[in-house]
Design a protein around this motif. Structure first.
Motif: not given
Length: 415
Positions: A253-261, A283-288, A394-404
């Motif tokens: 959907l248009p507002t979904d976060e794109p994949s990376a790497y 990305g740069t937005t949060w939440p994702q 996220t566990w580190s508190g980082a905003r802008g990217s996450w992974y599963l």
């Protein structure tokens, strides 16, 4: 001449042999002496440091503080140079418990009481030669209700998809073992599932059972092997199965976060938890969030499991998901907005069993990373087809990217 030479060589060999035998005897003699000295030293170390037959004076002015499952004793120490430590003895469930406190402390805590009955406690004074005052200070005290009994009062045992679930509250974060079991087809109690925990709240489930009436039971044990009664209930498990991952699709959907790497959404159900075989954002937005089509109409979800990235020490750290909301829909708005087409299902919050700081893992932590973390949906959630994973933390508190790395879902299709 040859004979004389032979005899000469024989004498040389004989003298060499005698010389070696003397050396061997000398070595054995030294070894015996060293062993004896070592044994003597060992015996000496095991005994008291000093020899003192002085009977130390008793403590006085003993004050009792009642604690949950424990008793704290505070007292005045005797003005006695002979005192090494104070020893408290108390019998619980036929077993004598002993607690020691050095002469530098004026208090001690006795733990592990199974109830709120009155217990006799003897306080002994002991000197540096382990001479015990034969006339202890004796008192009676009642502990407050032990934590394992308080947690037992919060238990709720209910039928669930594929089995049964018991929920609990543990406000004191006591170390407990909560066992959920059932009576098998032969009429015996099975070993069931045991959760070792100190969490504030949680649940234990038994899964993969037939949809027939079954007797379930749950009890709690603390680290002193005190046990509660068994809460028993006959329940009929609901039908459940794991959904076929080959039917899953990314629903972009248009507002979904794109994949990376190169880590794409479909890698979340490729059956692999290997590094690089998962989904990653940048990305740069949060939440994702991302959206998934589960591939079947009217799916009633019961539980799901996800696997963290754990190579390079990333388990319970870095940009692994710590908290995410799960939303469902039967017909999402194609503009990707959060309108009435989406309904909130549950929030999944990752909990590190050991509570150790980032970068430190216990064996229990590692086992959970290997098994995947499982979360249940409330029984009242509606049937859906589309899922939205909205990552909040996220566990580190980082905003802008996450992974599963991987996802699995269980439940049943509604007709």
């Amino acid at each position: 001449r040859d004979l004389r030479m032979s005899r000469g060589l024989g004498d040389v060999y004989k003298r060499q042999l005698e010389h070696r035998m003397k050396i061997y005897k000398y070595i054995i003699w030294i070894a015996v002496i060293c062993t004896s000295l070592f044994a003597a030293c060992s015996d000496e170390e095991r005994g008291p440091v000093v020899s003192d037959s002085t009977i130390p004076g008793n403590v006085s002015n003993v004050q009792v503080e009642r604690l949950p499952g424990a008793i704290k004793l505070k007292y005045d120490l005797p003005n006695d140079q002979a005192l090494a430590y104070v020893k408290a003895e108390c019998v619980m469930n036929g077993i004598k418990r002993e607690v020691k406190a050095s002469a530098y402390n004026n208090n001690l805590i006795i733990q592990g009481f199974p109830d709120t009955c009155s217990y006799q406690i003897n306080l002994y004074s002991v000197n540096r030669s382990e001479v015990v005052n034969p006339s202890p200070v004796t008192l009676s005290a009642k502990p407050l209700n032990p934590p394992f009994q308080d947690v037992y009062k919060t238990l709720s045992l209910m039928k669930d998809f594929g089995g049964a679930t018991v929920t609990f509250e543990n406000p004191m974060e006591a170390d407990l073992a909560i066992t959920l079991m059932y009576i098998d087809s032969l009429g015996y109690w099975s070993s069931g599932e045991t959760l070792y925990t100190k969490r504030l709240e949680g649940s234990v489930s038994i899964r993969n059972m037939d949809t027939i009436p079954t007797t379930f039971g749950v009890y709690i044990r603390d680290r002193w092997n005190n046990m509660t009664d068994t809460l028993v209930s006959e329940l009929t498990p609901m039908y459940e199965h794991e959904f076929d991952k080959t039917l899953f699709r990314q629903y972009n959907l248009p507002t979904d976060e794109p994949s990376a790497y190169g880590w794409t959404v479909p890698m979340l159900w490729d059956g692999s938890t290997a590094d690089g075989s998962g989904f990653h954002t940048d990305g740069t937005t949060w939440p994702q969030w991302i959206t998934i089509d589960l591939g079947a109409e009217k799916i009633k979800l019961s539980r799901f499991r996800y696997w963290q990235r754990q190579t390079w020490g990333y388990g319970f750290a870095d940009r692994n998901v710590k908290k995410m909301e799960i939303w469902g829909s039967t017909a999402p708005n194609p503009d990707g907005s959060w309108d009435d087409s989406w309904v909130y299902l549950t929030t999944a919050t990752s909990v590190k069993p050991s509570g150790l700081p980032l970068g430190e893992l216990s064996s229990e932590d590692t086992q959970l990373l290997n098994d995947g973390e499982e979360f249940s949906f409330p029984l009242e959630v509606p049937a859906i087809r589309y899922l939205r994973l909205k990552v909040m933390e996220t566990w580190s508190g980082a905003r802008g990217s996450w992974y599963l790395m991987e996802l699995s879902f269980w439940g049943a299709e509604e007709e």
